[in-house]
Scaffold this motif. Structure first.
Motif, PDB file in Angstrom:
ATOM      1  N   LEU A 122      21.918  15.842  20.109  1.00  0.00           N
ATOM      2  CA  LEU A 122      21.206  14.572  20.020  1.00  0.00           C
ATOM      3  C   LEU A 122      20.238  14.398  21.186  1.00  0.00           C
ATOM      4  CD1 LEU A 122      21.425  12.349  17.999  1.00  0.00           C
ATOM      5  CD2 LEU A 122      23.069  11.215  19.445  1.00  0.00           C
ATOM      6  N   ALA A 123      20.615  14.955  22.330  1.00  0.00           N
ATOM      7  CA  ALA A 123      19.793  14.793  23.528  1.00  0.00           C
ATOM      8  C   ALA A 123      18.679  15.829  23.583  1.00  0.00           C
ATOM      9  CB  ALA A 123      20.684  14.894  24.763  1.00  0.00           C
ATOM     10  N   LYS A 124      18.652  16.752  22.616  1.00  0.00           N
ATOM     11  CA  LYS A 124      17.642  17.819  22.604  1.00  0.00           C
ATOM     12  C   LYS A 124      16.396  17.361  21.842  1.00  0.00           C
ATOM     13  CE  LYS A 124      19.796  20.714  24.938  1.00  0.00           C
ATOM     14  NZ  LYS A 124      19.209  21.112  26.202  1.00  0.00           N
ATOM     15  N   PRO A 125      15.253  18.007  22.135  1.00  0.00           N
ATOM     16  CA  PRO A 125      14.034  17.659  21.395  1.00  0.00           C
ATOM     17  C   PRO A 125      14.203  17.924  19.895  1.00  0.00           C
ATOM     18  CG  PRO A 125      13.538  19.128  23.242  1.00  0.00           C
ATOM     19  CD  PRO A 125      15.020  19.035  23.153  1.00  0.00           C
ATOM     20  N   ASP A 126      13.508  17.133  19.076  1.00  0.00           N
ATOM     21  CA  ASP A 126      13.603  17.269  17.622  1.00  0.00           C
ATOM     22  C   ASP A 126      13.412  18.705  17.167  1.00  0.00           C
ATOM     23  OD1 ASP A 126      13.747  14.609  17.898  1.00  0.00           O
ATOM     24  OD2 ASP A 126      12.174  14.101  16.452  1.00  0.00           O
ATOM     25  N   GLU A 171      13.978  21.554  18.608  1.00  0.00           N
ATOM     26  CA  GLU A 171      15.127  22.434  18.860  1.00  0.00           C
ATOM     27  C   GLU A 171      16.238  22.207  17.847  1.00  0.00           C
ATOM     28  OE1 GLU A 171      17.047  22.997  22.762  1.00  0.00           O
ATOM     29  OE2 GLU A 171      15.048  22.742  23.612  1.00  0.00           O
ATOM     30  N   VAL A 172      16.469  20.934  17.540  1.00  0.00           N
ATOM     31  CA  VAL A 172      17.527  20.604  16.588  1.00  0.00           C
ATOM     32  C   VAL A 172      17.141  21.144  15.209  1.00  0.00           C
ATOM     33  CG1 VAL A 172      18.785  18.719  15.498  1.00  0.00           C
ATOM     34  CG2 VAL A 172      18.165  18.551  17.900  1.00  0.00           C
TER      35      VAL A 172
END
Lengths: 207, 207
Positions: free
Chosen positions: A33-37, A39-40
């Motif tokens: 959730l804390a990662k950039p869009d 990366e997810v």
């Protein structure tokens, strides 16, 4: 507290994976959730694409993008030796030891408790593979796990190969070996370190 | 041995997650490989959808599908108390204790080593939130981690609230508390570190 559905969803999915409990699942989800869009999204795509391009090799039943697989179609490899393993994952470990022969993936181990009999494994295909290539094959290494199921599977494969050799008397005598039980008994092949695995290969004994 | 690209890809993605090494990453990937296509697709979708519907609540900075979040818009909750935490994940843990007040998520902790100063955290918004709701708020619980960074963040927030109370002399006196640091329940005294034990002694309560 009710969590947002998409969070709950992913936590649930992570929990299904082996060795990941509810707390780890939540931690991993919040980590993403804390990662950039982007990366997810990459991660999601990697999961979704996993099985799209992969198939099982029709010769050795390893996972592959090509047919036959890279290993079976590599003529540089030692064609006179087949290493029988339970899972494709085991091949990764064995490859690190420098083993350069062929493989055969059983797709599991005989386990009456779980309703898995020899007929559910790629054993028949192994026997007919040996029968057809009898002039080339000199050794079959049984590298199933050193567990109850793995030993039972190795024994069964041994018997089947012996039976084949009785039936086809013209067949060259094949050496059948079992990896040394330098591996901790009750352990799992995929967790073995390279050194232990190398020793186990070196110390294999003829049945 | 070169692995098929889609396998390598997912192993790499798993490895990026906290607490998952190369072996675990491979194990998780092969575990998924053995699952039906639909299950894998579900997992992939759960990852991809994770951030699509979620936003940060503009009041408390918790993660939510609605704006303001479920907690901030729940009038049944105790509106006179705000619990300050570092991460949204902390709210899940606190919710299980039966705490029914409001929250404020800092989005991390002050950590000069990692270049995170107070200006990178949701502290200004907390102060203005307290300033605007001064008539309602009776207590602020500082529930940041009992780590160096967490303690520093708690101290900083404490100072900022004190400053606000000096400036707005009409503001009702707010009680500011810090969660107790002591021995974990079920823990063992002989394994406790000195700091924890000192805190446990300091925080002792009369029967």
């Amino acid at each position: 507290m009710k969590l947002p559905e998409s969070l709950d969803n992913l936590i649930e999915q992570f929990e299904k994976l082996p060795g990941i409990g509810p707390k780890s699942a939540a931690r991993l989800t919040f980590h993403l959730l804390a990662k950039p869009d982007e990366e997810v999204e990459q991660f999601g795509r990697a999961v979704s694409d996993l099985k799209k391009k992969l198939k099982y090799c029709s010769i050795c039943f390893n996972i592959s993008e090509s047919e036959p697989c890279e290993i079976c179609s590599d003529s540089q490899r030692n064609q006179s030796i087949i290493c029988v393993v339970e899972e494709p994952l085991d091949i990764i470990s064995l490859a690190k030891t420098g083993y350069d022969g062929l493989y055969h993936v059983l797709g599991g181990a005989i386990s009456p408790m779980n309703g898995i009999g020899p007929e559910h494994l790629n054993i028949e295909s192994l026997i007919s593979r040996i029968g057809k290539n009898g002039d080339k094959i000199e050794e079959v290494i049984l590298a199933t796990d050193p567990s109850l199921e793995g030993e039972a599977s190795a024994m069964y494969v041994l018997q089947q190969i012996n039976k084949l050799q009785e039936q086809q008397s013209k067949l060259k005598k094949i050496k059948i070996t079992r990896i040394a039980r330098g591996l901790p008994v009750g352990g799992d092949l995929e967790y073995a370190d390279e050194m232990t695995l190398s020793r186990a290969l070196e110390g294999r004994k003829e049945y």
